[in-house]
Design an enzyme around this catalytic site. Structure first.
Site, PDB file in Angstrom:
ATOM      1  N   VAL A 168       0.435  -5.925  -2.273  1.00  0.00           N
ATOM      2  CA  VAL A 168       0.869  -4.523  -2.187  1.00  0.00           C
ATOM      3  C   VAL A 168       1.897  -4.353  -1.063  1.00  0.00           C
ATOM      4  O   VAL A 168       2.718  -3.439  -1.074  1.00  0.00           O
ATOM      5  CB  VAL A 168      -0.346  -3.593  -1.940  1.00  0.00           C
ATOM      6  CG1 VAL A 168       0.067  -2.135  -1.835  1.00  0.00           C
ATOM      7  CG2 VAL A 168      -1.390  -3.757  -3.046  1.00  0.00           C
ATOM      8  N   THR A 169       1.847  -5.250  -0.100  1.00  0.00           N
ATOM      9  CA  THR A 169       2.719  -5.151   1.076  1.00  0.00           C
ATOM     10  C   THR A 169       4.194  -5.167   0.670  1.00  0.00           C
ATOM     11  O   THR A 169       4.611  -5.969  -0.161  1.00  0.00           O
ATOM     12  CB  THR A 169       2.426  -6.341   2.026  1.00  0.00           C
ATOM     13  OG1 THR A 169       1.020  -6.391   2.263  1.00  0.00           O
ATOM     14  CG2 THR A 169       3.166  -6.195   3.343  1.00  0.00           C
ATOM     15  N   ASN A 170       4.979  -4.297   1.283  1.00  0.00           N
ATOM     16  CA  ASN A 170       6.419  -4.213   1.000  1.00  0.00           C
ATOM     17  C   ASN A 170       7.247  -5.009   2.012  1.00  0.00           C
ATOM     18  O   ASN A 170       6.781  -5.238   3.126  1.00  0.00           O
ATOM     19  CB  ASN A 170       6.853  -2.734   1.064  1.00  0.00           C
ATOM     20  CG  ASN A 170       6.552  -2.027  -0.246  1.00  0.00           C
ATOM     21  OD1 ASN A 170       6.810  -2.559  -1.318  1.00  0.00           O
ATOM     22  ND2 ASN A 170       6.006  -0.832  -0.148  1.00  0.00           N
ATOM     23  N   ASN A 222       6.533  -8.260   7.903  1.00  0.00           N
ATOM     24  CA  ASN A 222       5.518  -8.327   6.861  1.00  0.00           C
ATOM     25  C   ASN A 222       5.408  -9.710   6.222  1.00  0.00           C
ATOM     26  O   ASN A 222       4.324 -10.112   5.806  1.00  0.00           O
ATOM     27  CB  ASN A 222       5.759  -7.237   5.809  1.00  0.00           C
ATOM     28  CG  ASN A 222       5.272  -5.882   6.309  1.00  0.00           C
ATOM     29  OD1 ASN A 222       4.689  -5.789   7.387  1.00  0.00           O
ATOM     30  ND2 ASN A 222       5.498  -4.834   5.536  1.00  0.00           N
ATOM     31  N   HIS A 245      10.649  -3.257  -6.988  1.00  0.00           N
ATOM     32  CA  HIS A 245       9.989  -2.077  -6.440  1.00  0.00           C
ATOM     33  C   HIS A 245      10.830  -1.592  -5.255  1.00  0.00           C
ATOM     34  O   HIS A 245      10.479  -1.760  -4.091  1.00  0.00           O
ATOM     35  CB  HIS A 245       8.579  -2.461  -5.993  1.00  0.00           C
ATOM     36  CG  HIS A 245       7.777  -1.304  -5.492  1.00  0.00           C
ATOM     37  ND1 HIS A 245       7.599  -0.156  -6.212  1.00  0.00           N
ATOM     38  CD2 HIS A 245       7.084  -1.135  -4.335  1.00  0.00           C
ATOM     39  CE1 HIS A 245       6.838   0.676  -5.513  1.00  0.00           C
ATOM     40  NE2 HIS A 245       6.524   0.107  -4.368  1.00  0.00           N
ATOM     41  N   GLY A 302      -6.368  -5.610   4.902  1.00  0.00           N
ATOM     42  CA  GLY A 302      -5.624  -4.444   5.401  1.00  0.00           C
ATOM     43  C   GLY A 302      -6.449  -3.204   5.078  1.00  0.00           C
ATOM     44  O   GLY A 302      -6.508  -2.782   3.930  1.00  0.00           O
ATOM     45  N   GLY A 304      -6.007  -0.191   6.129  1.00  0.00           N
ATOM     46  CA  GLY A 304      -5.251   1.007   6.491  1.00  0.00           C
ATOM     47  C   GLY A 304      -5.348   2.047   5.389  1.00  0.00           C
ATOM     48  O   GLY A 304      -6.338   2.102   4.659  1.00  0.00           O
ATOM     49  N   HIS A 305      -4.285   2.839   5.269  1.00  0.00           N
ATOM     50  CA  HIS A 305      -4.315   3.927   4.292  1.00  0.00           C
ATOM     51  C   HIS A 305      -4.473   3.420   2.866  1.00  0.00           C
ATOM     52  O   HIS A 305      -5.330   3.884   2.125  1.00  0.00           O
ATOM     53  CB  HIS A 305      -3.034   4.755   4.403  1.00  0.00           C
ATOM     54  CG  HIS A 305      -3.004   5.623   5.616  1.00  0.00           C
ATOM     55  ND1 HIS A 305      -2.382   5.242   6.783  1.00  0.00           N
ATOM     56  CD2 HIS A 305      -3.537   6.836   5.842  1.00  0.00           C
ATOM     57  CE1 HIS A 305      -2.535   6.201   7.684  1.00  0.00           C
ATOM     58  NE2 HIS A 305      -3.236   7.179   7.141  1.00  0.00           N
ATOM     59  N   VAL A 306      -3.623   2.456   2.485  1.00  0.00           N
ATOM     60  CA  VAL A 306      -3.680   1.972   1.099  1.00  0.00           C
ATOM     61  C   VAL A 306      -4.975   1.195   0.867  1.00  0.00           C
ATOM     62  O   VAL A 306      -5.668   1.392  -0.139  1.00  0.00           O
ATOM     63  CB  VAL A 306      -2.455   1.095   0.754  1.00  0.00           C
ATOM     64  CG1 VAL A 306      -2.557   0.571  -0.676  1.00  0.00           C
ATOM     65  CG2 VAL A 306      -1.150   1.873   0.924  1.00  0.00           C
TER      66      VAL A 306
END
Ligand code: APR
Length: 336
Positions: A136-138, A113, A193, A27, A29-31
């Protein structure tokens, strides 16, 4: 599918070959991209950025490599769409997924996800069976459970980013409130989380001084509420995405503790087998992170209110896992 090789030879002097660790981020992307930046700055290893979109990981990796002379880091950062380039990774950080949009709860993300995480983990373990995985994925606590189930890895090697981020946010808010250095503020957030996370004011200190002696109860209630909503606060400001600076910094902190075998005590989503009265599920708890991944779950005493909040958080995660119909994904639900 193509790969841009940002070739920088691994330092090698014949027999005394020194190899950097290999860290894959799925991934870009941003993160994911910001995680690559922190890992590069910390020179924790060579980084492979992988994404499903062609060109994006290659472009971001090249851009990061072009930043490396300015900051003086020698980690190689490579972009790819091909899992073969991730082979033999020591650590894999999974950020692939869709980000939360305004008005969307973390649980709305669950179906999309979880199928992304399933596909990604199958590929990751095929090529890196010895890796540690940080998810990290929610929605995090569910995604890490899915990842662990799919991976077939020991639970000590599969963990999720939760408390490292939530406690960083709480530390920032305490430092802002008291106008003191963030360096002196320690804080502990356990539980899921999600909105039901459990920030522990009794275990939060400024240079060893309990915050309960420095901030009155009402103000502290407000800080705790803000911490619980911190992800949502950023989403509502950004409007088109979710937070990434603090999440990527926090995941890099976890990576550093594992790669350097620092054995830091960091709250993160770990698989509990009876600890805190939780069995067969992932939830945020304080853990010792070292070269063997989650080396120990530290059990701290909870008072009545903290215990009640923690139970509420456990129930919320259980409900989410129930809603996922995990068996239909080909995953055997082994929760007691
Ligand atoms: N394989 C690889 N990459 C994928 C896949 C897949 N199957 N599906 C999506 N991606 C990639 C997207 O192409 C995108 O580049 O994952 C990346 C996600 O990046 P962003 O949309 O920028 O999301 P980001 O802000 O990085 O958040 C990622 O972290 O904090 C959590 O809730 C957040 O679940 C979200 C995740």
């Amino acid at each position: 599918m193509y790969t841009v090789y940002n070739t920088r030879p691994t330092f090698s002097t014949g027999k005394n070959k020194m190899e950097r660790k290999k860290i894959t981020i799925v991934g870009a992307g941003h993160v994911g991209a910001h995680t690559a930046l922190w890992l590069g700055l910390k020179e924790l290893g060579d980084v492979v950025l992988l994404d499903i979109v062609e060109g994006v990981p290659q472009g971001k990796a090249l851009d990061l490599m072009e930043a490396s002379p300015v900051e003086g880091f020698d980690s190689a950062i490579t972009g790819t769409n091909d899992y073969r380039d991730t082979a033999g990774s020591d650590l894999v950080i999974i950020t692939a997924g869709i980000a939360r949009k305004p008005g969307m709860s973390r649980s709305d993300l669950i179906n999309t996800n979880s199928s992304i995480v399933k596909t990604v983990v199958e590929k990751v373990v095929e090529y890196s069976p010895e890796a540690h995985l940080i998810i990290v994925t929610n929605p995090l606590d569910v995604m890490v459970y899915v990842a662990w189930k799919i991976s077939g890895l020991p639970p000590s090697r599969v963990m999720g980013l939760s408390g490292a981020l939530d406690s960083a946010r709480l530390r920032a808010f305490i430092a802002m409130e008291l106008d003191v250095s963030v360096e002196d503020v320690q804080a502990m957030v356990i539980g899921g989380h999600a909105d039901e996370m459990v920030p522990l004011r009794r275990y939060s200190t400024v240079s060893g001084i309990p915050v309960t002696q420095l901030i009155d109860a009402k103000r502290m209630d407000g800080i705790i509420e803000r911490t619980r909503n911190a992800g949502g606060e950023i989403v509502s400001l950004l409007k088109t995405g979710s937070a990434y600076y603090a999440p990527s910094a926090a995941v890099a902190e976890m990576a550093e503790s594992i790669i350097k075998d620092k054995k830091r005590i960091i709250p993160c989503a770990a698989y509990c087998e009876g600890q805190y009265g939780v069995d067969g599920m992932y939830i945020g708890v304080p853990v010792k992170l070292g070269r063997n991944g989650v080396e120990e779950i530290i059990e701290i005493e909870l008072d009545e209110e903290e215990e009640r909040d923690f139970r509420r958080s456990v129930s919320a995660i259980k409900e989410l896992i129930d809603s996922l119909e995990i068996e239909s994904m080909g995953i055997k639900d082994t929760r007691p």
